[in-house]
Write a protein that holds these residues in place. Structure first.
Motif, mmCIF file in Angstrom:
data_model
loop_
_atom_site.group_PDB
_atom_site.id
_atom_site.type_symbol
_atom_site.label_atom_id
_atom_site.label_comp_id
_atom_site.label_asym_id
_atom_site.label_seq_id
_atom_site.Cartn_x
_atom_site.Cartn_y
_atom_site.Cartn_z
ATOM 1 N N MET A 167 7.421 0.559 9.738
ATOM 2 C CA MET A 167 6.245 1.169 10.318
ATOM 3 C C MET A 167 5.671 1.865 9.374
ATOM 4 O O MET A 167 4.309 1.764 9.398
ATOM 5 C CB MET A 167 6.947 1.998 11.453
ATOM 6 N N LEU A 168 6.108 2.556 8.449
ATOM 7 C CA LEU A 168 5.371 3.164 7.380
ATOM 8 C C LEU A 168 4.672 2.290 6.369
ATOM 9 O O LEU A 168 3.443 2.561 6.009
ATOM 10 C CB LEU A 168 6.359 4.225 6.652
ATOM 11 N N LEU A 169 5.377 1.292 5.825
ATOM 12 C CA LEU A 169 4.983 0.324 4.906
ATOM 13 C C LEU A 169 3.458 -0.401 5.766
ATOM 14 O O LEU A 169 2.711 -0.826 4.977
ATOM 15 C CB LEU A 169 5.930 -0.697 4.779
ATOM 16 N N CYS A 170 3.752 -0.870 7.026
ATOM 17 C CA CYS A 170 2.732 -1.595 7.587
ATOM 18 C C CYS A 170 1.496 -0.835 7.969
ATOM 19 O O CYS A 170 0.488 -1.340 7.981
ATOM 20 C CB CYS A 170 3.363 -2.384 9.058
ATOM 21 N N PHE A 171 1.770 0.506 8.358
ATOM 22 C CA PHE A 171 0.529 1.396 8.476
ATOM 23 C C PHE A 171 -0.391 1.429 7.064
ATOM 24 O O PHE A 171 -1.375 1.334 7.269
ATOM 25 C CB PHE A 171 1.094 2.785 9.055
ATOM 26 N N ILE A 172 0.513 1.647 6.093
ATOM 27 C CA ILE A 172 -0.204 1.666 4.947
ATOM 28 C C ILE A 172 -1.047 0.271 4.282
ATOM 29 O O ILE A 172 -2.170 0.278 4.155
ATOM 30 C CB ILE A 172 0.721 2.211 3.725
ATOM 31 N N ALA A 173 -0.345 -0.691 4.910
ATOM 32 C CA ALA A 173 -1.013 -1.901 4.444
ATOM 33 C C ALA A 173 -1.995 -2.046 5.287
ATOM 34 O O ALA A 173 -3.096 -2.714 4.845
ATOM 35 C CB ALA A 173 0.205 -2.874 4.596
ATOM 36 N N GLY A 174 -1.861 -1.748 6.660
ATOM 37 C CA GLY A 174 -3.226 -2.036 7.675
ATOM 38 C C GLY A 174 -4.335 -1.200 7.058
ATOM 39 O O GLY A 174 -5.591 -1.397 7.255
ATOM 40 N N MET A 175 -4.110 0.092 6.370
ATOM 41 C CA MET A 175 -5.189 0.850 5.933
ATOM 42 C C MET A 175 -5.714 0.635 4.634
ATOM 43 O O MET A 175 -6.576 1.131 3.994
ATOM 44 C CB MET A 175 -4.770 2.486 5.848
ATOM 45 N N GLY A 176 -5.106 -0.878 3.987
ATOM 46 C CA GLY A 176 -5.405 -1.021 2.548
ATOM 47 C C GLY A 176 -6.459 -1.783 2.422
ATOM 48 O O GLY A 176 -7.346 -2.035 1.769
ATOM 49 N N GLU A 178 -9.851 -4.252 4.772
ATOM 50 C CA GLU A 178 -10.130 -4.816 6.132
ATOM 51 C C GLU A 178 -10.042 -6.044 6.316
ATOM 52 O O GLU A 178 -9.763 -6.534 7.606
ATOM 53 C CB GLU A 178 -11.913 -4.353 6.174
ATOM 54 N N MET A 179 -10.383 -7.011 5.569
ATOM 55 C CA MET A 179 -10.439 -8.480 5.549
ATOM 56 C C MET A 179 -9.016 -8.887 5.939
ATOM 57 O O MET A 179 -8.554 -9.793 6.787
ATOM 58 C CB MET A 179 -11.144 -9.268 4.659
ATOM 59 N N VAL A 180 -8.119 -8.706 5.014
ATOM 60 C CA VAL A 180 -6.734 -9.230 5.007
ATOM 61 C C VAL A 180 -5.856 -8.605 6.065
ATOM 62 O O VAL A 180 -5.251 -9.312 6.814
ATOM 63 C CB VAL A 180 -5.898 -8.845 3.704
ATOM 64 N N GLY A 181 -6.257 -7.064 6.579
ATOM 65 C CA GLY A 181 -5.606 -6.534 7.657
ATOM 66 C C GLY A 181 -5.873 -7.504 9.116
ATOM 67 O O GLY A 181 -5.134 -7.781 9.716
ATOM 68 N N ILE A 182 -7.152 -7.716 9.201
ATOM 69 C CA ILE A 182 -7.431 -8.561 10.602
ATOM 70 C C ILE A 182 -7.120 -9.879 10.462
ATOM 71 O O ILE A 182 -6.667 -10.329 11.403
ATOM 72 C CB ILE A 182 -9.070 -8.422 10.679
ATOM 73 N N THR A 183 -7.096 -10.426 9.322
ATOM 74 C CA THR A 183 -6.473 -12.005 9.378
ATOM 75 C C THR A 183 -4.888 -11.592 9.465
ATOM 76 O O THR A 183 -4.440 -12.515 10.168
ATOM 77 C CB THR A 183 -6.747 -12.476 7.849
ATOM 78 N N TYR A 207 8.231 -5.897 16.246
ATOM 79 C CA TYR A 207 7.195 -5.255 16.951
ATOM 80 C C TYR A 207 6.693 -3.846 16.503
ATOM 81 O O TYR A 207 5.514 -3.612 16.404
ATOM 82 C CB TYR A 207 7.872 -5.039 18.488
ATOM 83 N N VAL A 208 7.549 -3.083 16.021
ATOM 84 C CA VAL A 208 7.072 -1.983 15.306
ATOM 85 C C VAL A 208 6.306 -2.102 14.357
ATOM 86 O O VAL A 208 5.121 -1.432 14.151
ATOM 87 C CB VAL A 208 8.254 -1.003 15.052
ATOM 88 N N GLY A 209 6.719 -2.960 13.339
ATOM 89 C CA GLY A 209 5.444 -3.493 12.249
ATOM 90 C C GLY A 209 4.318 -3.886 12.476
ATOM 91 O O GLY A 209 3.436 -3.554 11.897
ATOM 92 N N PHE A 210 4.015 -4.876 13.711
ATOM 93 C CA PHE A 210 2.817 -5.196 14.030
ATOM 94 C C PHE A 210 1.924 -4.224 14.578
ATOM 95 O O PHE A 210 0.930 -4.052 14.203
ATOM 96 C CB PHE A 210 3.166 -6.266 15.097
ATOM 97 N N VAL A 211 2.476 -3.181 15.367
ATOM 98 C CA VAL A 211 1.775 -2.150 15.970
ATOM 99 C C VAL A 211 1.173 -1.300 14.971
ATOM 100 O O VAL A 211 0.336 -0.784 14.817
ATOM 101 C CB VAL A 211 2.597 -1.447 17.077
ATOM 102 N N ALA A 212 2.231 -0.949 14.002
ATOM 103 C CA ALA A 212 1.960 0.001 12.645
ATOM 104 C C ALA A 212 0.524 -0.707 11.936
ATOM 105 O O ALA A 212 -0.217 0.084 11.568
ATOM 106 C CB ALA A 212 3.020 0.281 12.148
ATOM 107 N N TRP A 217 -4.982 -0.638 10.510
ATOM 108 C CA TRP A 217 -6.303 -1.343 10.381
ATOM 109 C C TRP A 217 -7.353 -0.750 11.053
ATOM 110 O O TRP A 217 -8.570 -0.568 10.704
ATOM 111 C CB TRP A 217 -6.205 -2.668 10.892
ATOM 112 N N LEU A 218 -6.996 -0.042 12.377
ATOM 113 C CA LEU A 218 -8.095 0.417 13.174
ATOM 114 C C LEU A 218 -8.326 1.733 12.421
ATOM 115 O O LEU A 218 -9.463 2.211 12.563
ATOM 116 C CB LEU A 218 -7.281 0.800 14.698
ATOM 117 N N ALA A 219 -7.218 2.631 11.823
ATOM 118 C CA ALA A 219 -7.670 3.951 11.206
ATOM 119 C C ALA A 219 -8.607 3.446 10.185
ATOM 120 O O ALA A 219 -9.530 4.530 9.692
ATOM 121 C CB ALA A 219 -6.289 4.483 10.727
#
Length: 296
Positions: A167-176, A178-183, A207-212, A217-219
């Motif tokens: 969850m922590l890793l994926c949240f950080i990755a999602g905020m890293g 815009e383009m790779v995150g949405i892909t 599931y937790v990683g996907f949601v995070a 990415w939304l953040a």
């Protein structure tokens, strides 16, 4: 191990010898206040926030040289695991890693991504986090495709620990990015559909990683700094210089295809290398396998 020592020394030399970029000079460590200012006024990417808060202040020093080299090596190493779902094991793997590095160095933006703080934290560090957030999913589907058992007995505490770490890793990755995150989110949705079709039981951490990842990415995408930076570029270069997700979704199919073709036109020059090099590696592997059979 010897290869990674040589590779680390090579990147360490590049980081040490190349002069500090002008954008990295005079950056102060503003702490959490600086990170929040960046998020609200200019750039919502989490590693840019980290740069403004702490890392930017050590960019001209040897500390950043060592730290950035470590992240670069970790990225190449993680990318190999992501592609092949295993650790490097043989001389052939060393060849593949070397070719991968050559492809990366062929890009004109190599220096600004691998050697300087502004580019490194916004791209190299972000992509490194993204790659490592993908690896658990890559290994999961590799085991499934190999018809290995996916249901391993594990205590609830271990499952929760895995879920929290991812969850922590994926949240950080999602905020890293815009383009790779949405892909990545689109690809995840595709695998969810496949898992539903094949009746694959997915573990909690999946599931937790996907949601995070989605929340991260939304953040990033909805950050005030993201909108402020886009507005600046629109004022400088015009409304067509940057397209938001809403702009792309409002286009017709033909307009979307035209836009994508223009966007990825810069990658066309790499196409011969991206096609020929994997083919050469496959032929090399078959040649080695044939030689082994002949010797037997």
């Amino acid at each position: 191990m010897l290869y990674f020592c040589v590779f680390s020394g090579f990147l360490l030399a590049l980081n040490a010898l190349f002069p500090t970029q002008s954008d990295d000079l005079g950056v102060a460590a503003e702490g959490l206040k600086g990170a929040w200012r960046s998020y609200m006024n200019w750039n919502g990417r989490i590693f840019e926030m980290l740069r403004v808060a702490y890392i930017g202040a050590i960019a001209p020093s040897a500390y950043f040289v060592i730290l950035n080299t470590f992240v670069a090596v970790a990225f190449i190493f993680g990318f190999f695991i992501f592609i092949f779902a295993r650790l490097p094991q043989s001389f052939d793997d060393v060849v593949i890693l070397s070719v991968l590095l050559l492809i990366v160095m062929y890009c004109s933006a190599f220096g600004s991504i691998f050697l300087w703080a502004v580019g490194s934290l916004n791209y190299l560090w972000a992509y490194c986090a993204l790659v490592y957030s993908f690896i658990p999913y890559r290994l999961f589907w590799a085991r499934y495709m190999a018809c290995e058992s996916l249901s391993k007995d594990s205590s609830i505490s271990k499952e929760l620990l895995k879920a929290l770490a991812l969850m922590l890793l994926c949240f950080i990755a999602g905020m890293g990015s815009e383009m790779v995150g949405i892909t990545a989110l689109v690809v995840h949705i595709g695998f969810f559909i496949y898992a539903l079709y094949k009746c694959v039981r997915l573990p909690l951490w999946y599931y937790v990683g996907f949601v995070a990842l989605g929340l991260g990415w939304l953040a990033l995408y909805l950050s005030p700094g993201h909108a402020a930076r886009i507005a600046v570029w629109w004022d400088l270069l015009g409304r067509n210089s940057i397209y938001t997700l809403g702009d792309i979704l409002s286009m017709s199919l033909g307009e979307q295809i035209t836009h994508l073709s223009k966007t990825y036109r810069a990658f066309f020059s790499l196409t011969p290398y991206m096609l020929c090099i994997p083919l050469a590696l496959v032929l090399f592997e078959r040649y080695r396998a044939g030689m082994k059979i002949y010797k037997i």
